[in-house]
Design an enzyme around this catalytic site. Structure first.
Site, PDB file in Angstrom:
ATOM      1  N   ASP B 197      -2.232  14.328  31.229  1.00  0.00           N
ATOM      2  CA  ASP B 197      -1.153  14.747  30.345  1.00  0.00           C
ATOM      3  C   ASP B 197      -0.442  13.543  29.752  1.00  0.00           C
ATOM      4  O   ASP B 197      -0.174  13.477  28.556  1.00  0.00           O
ATOM      5  CB  ASP B 197      -0.168  15.592  31.148  1.00  0.00           C
ATOM      6  CG  ASP B 197       0.783  16.321  30.259  1.00  0.00           C
ATOM      7  OD1 ASP B 197       1.903  16.581  30.697  1.00  0.00           O
ATOM      8  OD2 ASP B 197       0.406  16.631  29.118  1.00  0.00           O
ATOM      9  N   ASP B 380       2.854  23.696  31.891  1.00  0.00           N
ATOM     10  CA  ASP B 380       3.786  23.106  32.837  1.00  0.00           C
ATOM     11  C   ASP B 380       4.227  24.120  33.866  1.00  0.00           C
ATOM     12  O   ASP B 380       4.270  23.838  35.070  1.00  0.00           O
ATOM     13  CB  ASP B 380       5.022  22.578  32.097  1.00  0.00           C
ATOM     14  CG  ASP B 380       4.645  21.525  31.095  1.00  0.00           C
ATOM     15  OD1 ASP B 380       5.292  21.468  30.045  1.00  0.00           O
ATOM     16  OD2 ASP B 380       3.706  20.787  31.385  1.00  0.00           O
TER      17      ASP B 380
END
Lengths: 216, 459
Positions: B197, B380
């Site tokens: 990420d 997330d």
């Protein structure tokens, strides 16, 4: 002892804090953030403390003085944490006041400051209740219960929940008293808090001393 | 008595933290209630399903430590490569304007996730609690649930609270599935995804960064699943009306989140070079500055505040804009650009894979702050909940410690977001903190606390 009893013990330990949370803290998001950060600080202090004490565990259960030292160091560490919290809070107060001036709102009122202190103390209390009481409660949701060694009529969970409730109250209000004491330079208040904390911790050791007398 | 600033600071942060907390709480409850109470029962020892995360190595409890570690690393590597490939594919499709295909694929995948993953979780709940419900009713309810879910996420005109609820449920279902992975694989996968990420959002060639830039240059929303933290109901603060409403009112609250930016966007886009709307624009910029509730630092709303008061009377608006322009022309120029970019950029996120074992979930995530409130990617939610769910399989203490770590990581990321004002990856800080706290709690804290608590020695 069944789900109902398990929930009952959890509410016993956390009931007043839940009501405090819903009525005072949930209305102001800043207080929620204060609560979360004070819980985090308490957790970090607990991790550091357990890191220091790890080589000495498990303590022998026959002598009592290692427990005394344990509690003394723990309380001293946490009072140090409280002073650290106070210093951070002073800086935060200055920043908040400056921000308030910029957006032309009134500065922090006394009630605001007390609410921040309350949120901080509640954070400590909730962390204490979760780590010392709730984490052991998972067996309580099952079919049986466990009794205390020395008093075979009170379930262990009940005792730990009641003690956790007492400590939540102590933590919450001692933060408030301590902040007030530091703000006004009141020595009595400043020393009142650590002494109460230490005393309540030490009292628990007494019950280990008298092995034969029942504490029912 | 005037309201103090304590009323309004921190609303945005709490608006993002509460759905994350709710998602984590529900995943923990699901894990606790659905975990087999008898560890030796047949359900627990069923052969592990082979998913995309398990392609290379199937972990079994009898392997040695080094074998598990190597296998887990291989698994994580393969998964990250797959995710990267799919994200690049998405970027290519988006670049060549296959938007219809993308939209339909996303609708289909959302429906599929809700129906199959959600369906299997509902089935196991029904089985576990012996709820008396017949299959036809169950099927109908599940079908309705999935269809309403797809509609609320992708169609307009649905109340935002319903959309938020469905986003959170999507996150819960995917996270609950991920917790079925074996332990070592889960931890290495989480760490690998956090690193991915970071690279994908911030590095110059990263796919997510390319996607964000493409979407911003075209002025449209990303084709992705994103949680928007708009408040559903304003909580006693003045609700922002249009820009004109602000001019008349004159006083504003420093922390309101919702900008109702729709009118202003159109205004701004049409009248960007128009001087009459400068008052509205600068007003909005000041208001946006005031919005950043975390910024106890250098936002200088002092000038903005003065400008607000000046512009409250419309006849002096020309004067006020001239004054402001001359004072802060450089700053406004740069902020205008930044805010323009902010307005259009939508955050980054997650293309949800299908529920079939072969499919993957390409997790690209990030967060972004637009004029309409903070947006957080669904990936997330999923990976925070996976971490907490895996911690729940050990003990409640680790759950609480990991929860606090993740929330503080999220807070740090939000603060960074208000400082940097661009798309940021939301995974790395939280996951690193979460993993550290998990292992610290498990190794250090637990013997200490359990030892003292069972002896009723509390402090």
């Amino acid at each position: 002892m069944t789900v109902a009893a398990g929930i009952g013990y959890a509410l016993l330990a956390l009931g007043p804090s839940i009501s405090l949370f819903v009525s005072v803290i949930s209305k102001k998001p800043f207080l929620i953030l204060t609560l979360l950060s004070s819980t985090l600080l308490w957790l970090i202090s607990l991790i550091i403390l357990s890191g220091i004490w790890r080589p000495f565990l498990p303590l022998s259960s026959t002598t009592w003085w290692p427990y005394g030292i344990l509690i003394f160091t723990a309380v001293a560490f946490q009072e140090g944490l409280r002073i650290l919290f106070w210093k951070i809070y002073k800086r935060l107060e200055d920043t908040l006041d400056a921000f308030a001036d910029r957006v032309s709102k009134p500065r922090l009122f006394l009630t605001d400051k007390m609410q921040i202190a309350l949120a901080g103390g509640l954070g400590h209390g909730v962390a204490h209740a979760v780590f010392f009481c709730l984490s052991l409660l998972t067996p309580a949701f099952g079919p049986a219960t466990a009794f205390v060694d020395r008093c075979s009529q009170m379930p262990f969970f009940l005792v730990s929940a009641v003690i956790a409730l007492a400590f939540v109250t102590i933590h919450t209000f001692s933060m408030l008293i301590a902040f007030n004491g530091y703000a006004e330079g009141n020595k009595v208040d400043q020393f009142f808090v650590p002494i109460v904390h230490l005393a309540s911790g030490m009292v628990n050791i007494i019950q280990r001393l008298n092995k034969n007398s029942s504490i029912c | 008595m005037e309201s103090s600033i304590l009323q309004s600071i921190g609303v945005e942060i709490v608006g993002v933290m509460s759905p994350v907390s709710i998602c984590m709480l529900l995943v923990v409850l699901l894990v606790y209630s659905l975990s087999p109470s008898n560890p030796f029962s047949s359900a627990a020892s069923a052969p592990p399903i082979r998913t995309a995360a398990n392609l290379v190595y199937l972990e079994s409890p009898s392997d040695s430590t080094t074998q598990k570690l190597e296998g887990a690393l291989l698994n994580a590597l393969v998964f990250v490569i797959l995710v990267a490939v799919v994200t690049f594919l998405l970027v290519v499709l988006y670049y060549y304007n296959f938007t219809n295909f993308l939209k339909n694929y996303m609708r289909f995948s959302a429906f599929f996730v809700l129906a199959t993953m959600g369906g299997s979780i509902f089935l196991s709940i029904i089985q576990h609690f012996s709820i008396p419900i017949d299959s036809i009713t169950c099927f109908l309810l599940l079908f309705n649930f999935s269809v309403v879910g797809v509609l609320s996420v992708f169609a307009g005109g649905i109340p935002i609270i319903l959309r938020q609820i469905y986003m959170v449920s999507l996150g819960i279902f995917v996270a609950a599935w991920f917790t079925k992975l074996p332990e070592w694989t889960t931890w290495t996968l989480l760490v690998a995804l956090a690193v991915y990420d970071l690279v994908a959002v911030l590095a110059p060639g990263g796919p997510l960064k390319l996607l964000v830039e493409l979407a911003s240059t075209r002025d449209e929303e990303l084709p992705a699943l994103v949680y928007e933290a708009r408040p559903a109901v304003s909580r006693g603060m003045e609700n922002r009306g249009s820009a004109l409403g602000l001019l008349v009112a004159g006083v504003s609250d420093s922390g309101s989140v919702e900008l109702q930016a729709i009118n202003m966007d159109r205004n701004r886009n049409e009248n960007r070079s128009n001087s009459e709307s400068n008052a509205a624009e600068t007003e909005r910029y000041m208001h946006e500055e005031g919005e950043s509730s975390v910024d106890l630092g250098e936002r200088s709303p002092l000038v903005g505040n003065a400008q607000r008061r000046l512009s409250s009377s419309s006849d002096s608006s020309d004067y006020s804009t001239v004054v402001v322009q001359s004072d802060r022309s450089r700053q406004i120029g740069s902020r205008e650009f930044e805010n323009a970019v902010d307005e259009e950029m939508s955050p980054l996120v997650e293309m949800m894979g299908l529920g079939d074992e072969r499919e993957l979930t390409s997790g690209g995530d990030g967060m972004e702050r637009s004029g309409r409130g903070i947006k957080l990617g669904l990936g997330d939610f999923v990976f925070y909940s996976v971490l907490v769910g895996r911690a729940a399989m050990y003990d409640l203490m680790t759950v609480y410690a990991c929860y606090l770590a993740i929330i503080s990581g999220l807070g740090c990321t939000l603060i960074l977001l208000s400082v940097c004002r661009r798309a940021l990856p939301a995974l790395p800080i939280s996951i690193t903190l979460g993993v550290i706290f998990y292992f610290l709690t498990r190794l250090l804290m637990e013997p200490f606390v359990v030892g003292t608590a069972t002896n009723l020695l509390m402090f």
